[in-house]
Design a protein around this motif. Structure first.
Motif, PDB file in Angstrom:
ATOM      1  N   ASP A 133     -11.633  16.167 -26.121  1.00  0.00           N
ATOM      2  CA  ASP A 133     -10.219  15.895 -26.253  1.00  0.00           C
ATOM      3  C   ASP A 133      -9.662  16.827 -27.579  1.00  0.00           C
ATOM      4  OD1 ASP A 133      -9.203  13.396 -24.548  1.00  0.00           O
ATOM      5  OD2 ASP A 133     -11.358  13.305 -25.265  1.00  0.00           O
ATOM      6  N   ASP A 134      -8.644  17.509 -27.507  1.00  0.00           N
ATOM      7  CA  ASP A 134      -7.923  18.090 -28.605  1.00  0.00           C
ATOM      8  C   ASP A 134      -7.694  17.463 -29.982  1.00  0.00           C
ATOM      9  OD1 ASP A 134      -7.757  20.451 -27.215  1.00  0.00           O
ATOM     10  OD2 ASP A 134      -5.873  20.410 -26.578  1.00  0.00           O
ATOM     11  N   ALA A 137     -11.145  17.307 -31.606  1.00  0.00           N
ATOM     12  CA  ALA A 137     -11.896  18.786 -32.173  1.00  0.00           C
ATOM     13  C   ALA A 137     -11.622  18.738 -33.740  1.00  0.00           C
ATOM     14  CB  ALA A 137     -11.399  19.742 -31.346  1.00  0.00           C
TER      15      ALA A 137
END
Length: 137
Positions: A133-134, A137
């Motif tokens: 998932d962003d 990150a």
């Protein structure tokens, strides 16, 4: 139940067979651990003075009471990594060390539940190639 014992690939050295450098490391192991007992891992590594010295220095440093993690937590991490890497010797050795620090049967069982679930979900994420998932990150 007896564990299968493999023949060591290098001799398990007795104190009388140690080099002077290895004797000094063994003295430090005994002093650091407040025991006369030196386990087989060090006795095999003593076949090479440099390997023995470097490995002992690393283990002594990482498992010392200095640092942000307490020693029991460090031992639990060592157990988990040893399970993941399939190192029976280290699982047994670090479980014994954790027991000396107060690890209970209930805590050991819970640790292995965590290891089991982490192994399962790691395999699922790897096998299914789930994208990170962003937000993570």
């Amino acid at each position: 139940m007896a564990m299968e014992q493999l023949s060591p690939l290098m001799p398990v050295l007795k104190d009388s067979e140690l080099s002077e450098r290895a004797q000094k490391v063994f003295e430090d192991i005994r002093a650091t651990r407040s025991t006369d007992y030196v386990n087989n891992v060090w006795r095999v590594l003593a076949n090479n003075d440099t390997l023995l010295e470097e490995t002992w220095a690393d283990v002594k440093s990482v498992l010392s009471p200095d640092g942000e993690l307490d020693v029991l937590t460090k031992q639990l991490i060592y157990i988990a990594v040893s399970v993941a890497n399939g190192c029976t010797y280290c699982v047994r050795s670090h479980t014994a060390a954790a027991r000396q620090l107060g690890l209970t049967d209930a805590q050991l069982a819970e640790l292995h539940r965590v290891i089991g679930v982490a192994s399962k979900t790691n395999s699922l994420m790897l096998g299914l190639q789930v994208p990170v998932d962003d937000a993570l990150a």
